[in-house]
Each structure stands twice: as structure tokens, then as C-alpha cells.
Design a protein around this motif. Sequence first.
Motif, PDB file in Angstrom:
ATOM      1  N   ARG A  73       0.833  -1.202   0.000  1.00  0.00           N
ATOM      2  CA  ARG A  73       0.000   0.000   0.000  1.00  0.00           C
ATOM      3  C   ARG A  73       0.872   1.259   0.000  1.00  0.00           C
ATOM      4  N   ARG A  74       2.022   1.194   0.688  1.00  0.00           N
ATOM      5  CA  ARG A  74       2.928   2.350   0.759  1.00  0.00           C
ATOM      6  C   ARG A  74       3.879   2.409  -0.436  1.00  0.00           C
ATOM      7  N   GLY A  75       3.785   1.447  -1.349  1.00  0.00           N
ATOM      8  CA  GLY A  75       4.614   1.447  -2.552  1.00  0.00           C
ATOM      9  C   GLY A  75       6.053   1.003  -2.330  1.00  0.00           C
ATOM     10  N   LEU A  76       6.304   0.297  -1.244  1.00  0.00           N
ATOM     11  CA  LEU A  76       7.664  -0.152  -0.950  1.00  0.00           C
ATOM     12  C   LEU A  76       8.046  -1.410  -1.709  1.00  0.00           C
ATOM     13  N   ILE A  77       7.046  -2.192  -2.136  1.00  0.00           N
ATOM     14  CA  ILE A  77       7.294  -3.409  -2.912  1.00  0.00           C
ATOM     15  C   ILE A  77       6.283  -3.486  -4.041  1.00  0.00           C
TER      16      ILE A  77
END
Length: 78
Positions: A73-77
Motif C-alpha cells: 500500500r505504501r509502494g515499498l514493494i
Amino acid sequence: MATRKTLIKSRAGVRLHRIEHLARQQVVQSSWRLSSLRQNQPRSFADETEAEDAFDMEVIASLTDPIIIDMQRRGLID
């Protein structure tokens, strides 16, 4: 003996690599390595189909893990 590592698939923090052991630039042996962001240790497989099935199962498990969901959701993966 040299090795060549190729990323085959990556999803939800799960990665499947093909590991090729080389002798004189020719593939002597291939294996597959599965790694995950979850608390599992990396696993190795001699059979490609078994590795692909394990990848699919680990992706399903990762997609239900609250920490992995938050990281996506946070765009880290991916």
C-alpha cells in the motif's frame, strides 16, 4: 565453478531466481531459489515446476500478511 543468477518472477516481495552453475560458459546444473520478505528462510528446488508452485503459494501467503499488505500500500514493494 561460476554461477549465473536470473530473476524469473517477483511479486508481493516474493522472488524466484534460476541459479545456473557454469563450467566453461556452459550450464552444468540449474536450480531455483525462492525468497520472501516474510520470516521464511530462502528455499532451493531442483525441479522448476515445484519451484513455480512454491512461488505461487508464497505469493498467496504474502498477500494475506498484514505487514506485506502495508508495504504494498505504501509502494515499498511490487
